[in-house]
Enzyme design. Structure first.
Site, PDB file in Angstrom:
ATOM      1  N   LYS A 260       1.035   4.114  -3.027  1.00  0.00           N
ATOM      2  CA  LYS A 260       0.638   5.504  -2.796  1.00  0.00           C
ATOM      3  C   LYS A 260       1.811   6.460  -3.053  1.00  0.00           C
ATOM      4  O   LYS A 260       1.617   7.566  -3.581  1.00  0.00           O
ATOM      5  CB  LYS A 260       0.107   5.681  -1.373  1.00  0.00           C
TER       6      LYS A 260
ATOM      7  N   TYR B 167       0.837  -1.209   0.000  1.00  0.00           N
ATOM      8  CA  TYR B 167       0.000   0.000   0.000  1.00  0.00           C
ATOM      9  C   TYR B 167       0.868   1.254   0.000  1.00  0.00           C
ATOM     10  O   TYR B 167       0.662   2.172  -0.800  1.00  0.00           O
ATOM     11  CB  TYR B 167      -0.915  -0.020   1.219  1.00  0.00           C
TER      12      TYR B 167
END
Length: 236
Positions: free
Chosen positions: A159, A155
């Site tokens: 991002k 994640y």
């Protein structure tokens, strides 16, 4: 209520999620005509009920796919005649394990949702905005793009990559009249996040409506001198 976006056409990709819905409703309230992408029909139906307006259009589209994104943008411009605002609120989260124990498929899923969505959307939308010589793009990034905590390697990486993608897009569009910015929320106060972290201090989490106000500011002429920024929205 101000009508800063009267007559403007906005695309909110992922516009039926908790934050996407707040952004969509805020844009509609200020006069914009909004198209949202969605994957679940029931979510769009709920948004329609909340909006109660003919200025809302839904498109069931997988914007992680370039062909689908190009078809979406082409139809939007054909139907509405213009495109002024693009908000990328597509995203997802997988975490909870150290890198060497995490499901290896999580990396591809996070890259698809958090990176490829923005890449496909802007490959399709940027030429339209450039032809118009104006427009505003806002990417919903995350605090995790800058602060890389444990248990969320895929994640965090996705991002961070997405933030770099939109920073690069801002450089590509410098001087064109098209502005590109990102917002970086921390954990958002949503029912799903409360259920996942019942012992957290919810008062410290930013609310979706508060983040939506930041997004609308960046889309408005009030932010005409802001380009290539990454705005933290971390709550109290």
């Amino acid at each position: 209520m101000d009508h800063r976006f009267e007559g403007q056409v906005a695309l909110v990709a992922g516009g039926t999620g908790a934050l996407g819905s707040a952004i969509t409703l805020a844009l509609l309230a200020e006069g914009a005509h909004v198209t949202v992408t969605y994957r679940r029909a029931e979510e769009f139906a709920a948004l329609q009920k909340a909006a109660g307006t003919a200025a809302l259009v839904g498109a069931s589209a997988d914007v992680t796919d370039l062909d689908a994104a190009e078809q979406l943008i082409a139809k939007l411009v054909r139907d509405r005649g213009r495109l002024d605002i693009v908000v990328n609120a597509v995203g997802g989260y997988v975490g909870g394990a150290p890198l060497w124990q995490a499901d290896p498929a999580a990396l591809d899923r996070m890259l698809s949702l958090n990176l490829r969505s923005g890449h496909a959307l802007m490959r399709a939308a940027a030429p339209v905005l450039l032809r118009n010589g104006r427009g505003a793009v806002v990417n919903i990034a995350a605090r995790a793009a800058l602060e890389h905590g444990a248990g969320s390697a895929a994640y965090n990486a996705s991002k961070a990559a997405a933030l770099a993608l939109f920073d690069s897009l801002a450089a590509d569009l410098a001087g064109s009249g098209v502005r590109v910015n990102s917002v970086l929320p921390s954990i958002i106060d949503t029912p799903a996040n409360r259920a996942a972290m019942p012992k957290a201090d919810f008062a410290r989490w930013p609310k979706a409506d508060d983040i939506a106000r930041v997004v609308l500011f960046l889309c408005s002429s009030d932010a005409r001198v802001i380009h290539g920024a990454a705005i933290p929205v971390y709550g109290a």
